[in-house]
Design an enzyme around this catalytic site. Structure first.
Site, PDB file in Angstrom:
ATOM      1  N   TYR A 192      43.940  40.637  47.193  1.00  0.00           N
ATOM      2  CA  TYR A 192      44.052  39.188  47.140  1.00  0.00           C
ATOM      3  C   TYR A 192      43.220  38.604  45.997  1.00  0.00           C
ATOM      4  O   TYR A 192      42.038  38.930  45.834  1.00  0.00           O
ATOM      5  CB  TYR A 192      43.605  38.548  48.456  1.00  0.00           C
ATOM      6  CG  TYR A 192      43.575  37.036  48.373  1.00  0.00           C
ATOM      7  CD1 TYR A 192      44.760  36.311  48.390  1.00  0.00           C
ATOM      8  CD2 TYR A 192      42.382  36.348  48.204  1.00  0.00           C
ATOM      9  CE1 TYR A 192      44.754  34.942  48.259  1.00  0.00           C
ATOM     10  CE2 TYR A 192      42.357  34.969  48.066  1.00  0.00           C
ATOM     11  CZ  TYR A 192      43.556  34.266  48.092  1.00  0.00           C
ATOM     12  OH  TYR A 192      43.537  32.905  47.954  1.00  0.00           O
ATOM     13  N   GLY A 203      45.936  31.668  47.562  1.00  0.00           N
ATOM     14  CA  GLY A 203      46.343  30.834  48.682  1.00  0.00           C
ATOM     15  C   GLY A 203      47.756  31.115  49.129  1.00  0.00           C
ATOM     16  O   GLY A 203      48.141  32.270  49.374  1.00  0.00           O
TER      17      GLY A 203
END
Length: 532
Positions: free
Chosen positions: A68, A75
């Site tokens: 991530y 997001g």
């Protein structure tokens, strides 16, 4: 140092060592406000943890493992894959699109507090950043380079993304900073200070912005100011007792230590007792004629309100200290087990609730001081003091009746108090779903902390106006009859004169306010009174 600028730290200044675990609120304050030098710890375990977590990021990036914010978008865009070849560019793009803060720049002390706390968060070794990045953050502090951070724009969910992007931009030589008293391009300030901007490695941009350092910096400074306000409230309570010839009985240790021992209440009552020691104005025991047997609530119940602030400062300090010494970004790296964890440590729920509660306690103390002032200026309640503390003139004097004393000051105090009370609404009640409903529960911690800072500034002014009126009342009673409170009266009178005939008092307020904020006004009283 002033609250508005920070000069480079002297080379021989005391060092605050950043190790990710032991940074205190007082150390944050001294670096933020007094430019104390700081450095990253050189202990081998800390350097080892930083190196190992950085190695984890590099290995996962090279393998193009989905990670991530490194090989994915951010997001709600985390389903987008990013190639390893674009991982560095992704960090630069993150800083770029977050450069949309609004409002005036926060005072430099706030930006400096945020910079120090972010460095300390990253020093824990869970964020996958190089030591060089942390050291550059600390070099900014030591060189007096302060990012210009717009006050508005954080929902306190995925951390303080927008405000902290201005810190990240300064590290990379972008946007504007304050340096040597002037606003300058960050690249030029770095060059003049002999520093080189960094090109952010994968994860480093996210590590800088995805955290709670902005709201926590605000909170740390607010805690320090609230602690000082609590002591000021105890001082003004003691002076109010004296100038109104009030009772000392409500502050007796039995009432608090034995009968209702909330720690803050005990502290507040003990402070007032110590400050009234040797007073020739306060009274105890049965009253003579013309005197009621109990004082108004704003006097005899003062420890039950200021004590709430003392207790709130105590537990809020614990929460804020934990936040200062936490890893608050995502993902986090466990270099011992070689694992990566996705979590939500960027959420500022604890800071938000702490600031909402602290703000309410501060506003309550502002109201307490305002109520005490109302008694002091009103001759129906002031036990023989002249209306509005007007300096008495001889009978028949041509100026008699023209002066209005502290009437205007009491009006201002009431206005400030109303504004403080109206701002006590909890921001934690205003969670907003945002960012395509990825951030569907947010803390509003930064806004809560900013609002608390604003209310503290109002409460300080209330306290100073009240104190000026009390010093005027003490002049009328005879300042030689004061107890330990005479120390504060003397400091005020050394800076501003009493009011013999009407004159503007706005500069008096500013002078004593600066004395309060610099520490000169209450210096040594915490030891005399035993305040925490």
């Amino acid at each position: 140092m002033s609250r508005h600028d920070a000069a480079p730290a002297p080379a021989d200044a005391v060092l605050v060592v950043v190790d990710g675990e032991h940074l205190t609120i007082d150390e944050v304050v001294t670096v933020a406000r007094h430019a104390t030098r700081t450095a990253l710890s050189d202990l081998p375990p800390i350097r080892h943890a930083l190196r190992r977590s950085r190695d984890q990021v590099r290995a996962l990036t090279d393998e193009e493992t989905p990670l991530y914010g490194v090989t994915t978008g951010f997001g709600d865009s985390s389903d987008r894959r990013i190639s390893a070849g674009h991982a560095r560019e992704l960090q630069a793009r993150l800083i770029r699109f977050l450069g949309c803060g609004t409002g005036d720049a926060v005072p430099p002390e706030v930006a400096r507090a945020a910079t120090l706390i972010r460095a300390n968060n990253l020093a824990r070794g869970h964020s996958g950043v190089r030591p060089e990045l942390i050291e550059l953050l600390l070099d900014l502090l030591n060189s007096g380079i302060t990012p210009l951070i717009p006050a508005e724009g954080s929902v306190g969910a995925s951390g303080d993304l927008v405000p902290l992007s201005y810190l990240a931009a300064a590290v990379t030589g972008e946007r504007k900073v304050l340096y040597r008293g002037a606003v300058r391009p960050a690249a030029r300030a770095l060059e003049e200070a002999g520093l080189r901007p960094l090109t952010l490695e994968p994860k480093e941009g996210l590590a800088l912005v995805n955290g709670t350092a902005y709201m926590t910096g605000l909170a740390a400074l607010a805690v320090a100011d609230a602690r000082r306000l609590a002591l000021l409230s105890d001082v003004t309570t003691a002076l109010t007792v004296e100038v109104l010839r009030g009772l000392t009985d409500p502050f007796d240790a039995f009432v608090h230590d034995v009968a209702k021992p909330h720690p803050g209440q005990v502290t507040s009552a003990a402070n007032v007792r110590a400050l009234l020691r040797s007073s020739g104005l306060s009274t105890s025991g049965p009253f003579g004629s013309g005197r009621t047997i109990q004082d108004k609530y704003s006097i005899r119940c003062a420890p039950h309100f200021t004590g709430v602030l003392w207790d709130t400062v105590s537990w809020v300090s614990r929460w804020v200290t934990i936040e200062i010494n936490s890893s608050t970004d995502n993902p986090l790296f466990d270099h011992v087990r070689g694992e990566v964890w996705a979590g939500g440590n960027f959420a500022g729920g604890h800071v938000a609730l702490a600031m909402d509660t602290l703000r309410t306690a501060v506003a309550s103390v502002a109201d307490l001081m305002d109520r005490q002032l109302a008694l002091v200026v009103d001759d129906k309640f002031s036990q023989g003091l002249p209306p509005n503390l007007v300096f008495p003139l001889p009978e028949g004097h041509p100026g008699q009746g023209l002066d209005h004393g502290f009437k205007g000051m009491q009006l201002v105090c009431s206005s400030l108090t109303a504004e403080a009370l109206s701002s006590a609404m909890p921001l934690t009640a205003f969670s907003r779903s945002t960012e395509c409903h990825n951030q569907d529960k947010v803390s509003m911690g930064a806004t809560a902390a900013r609002r608390t800072r604003d209310v503290l500034a109002l409460a300080e002014k209330v306290g100073v106006i009240h104190l000026l009126a009390l010093c005027q009342a003490a002049d009328l009673r005879g300042p030689h009859r004061l107890g330990t409170t005479g120390l504060v009266h003397g400091r005020v009178r050394a800076a501003v004169p009493g009011v013999v005939t009407d004159r503007p008092m706005d500069e008096d307020v500013e002078t004593v306010l600066e004395m309060l904020r610099s520490g000169a006004l209450l210096a040594g009283l915490d030891e005399i009174a035993g305040g925490r």
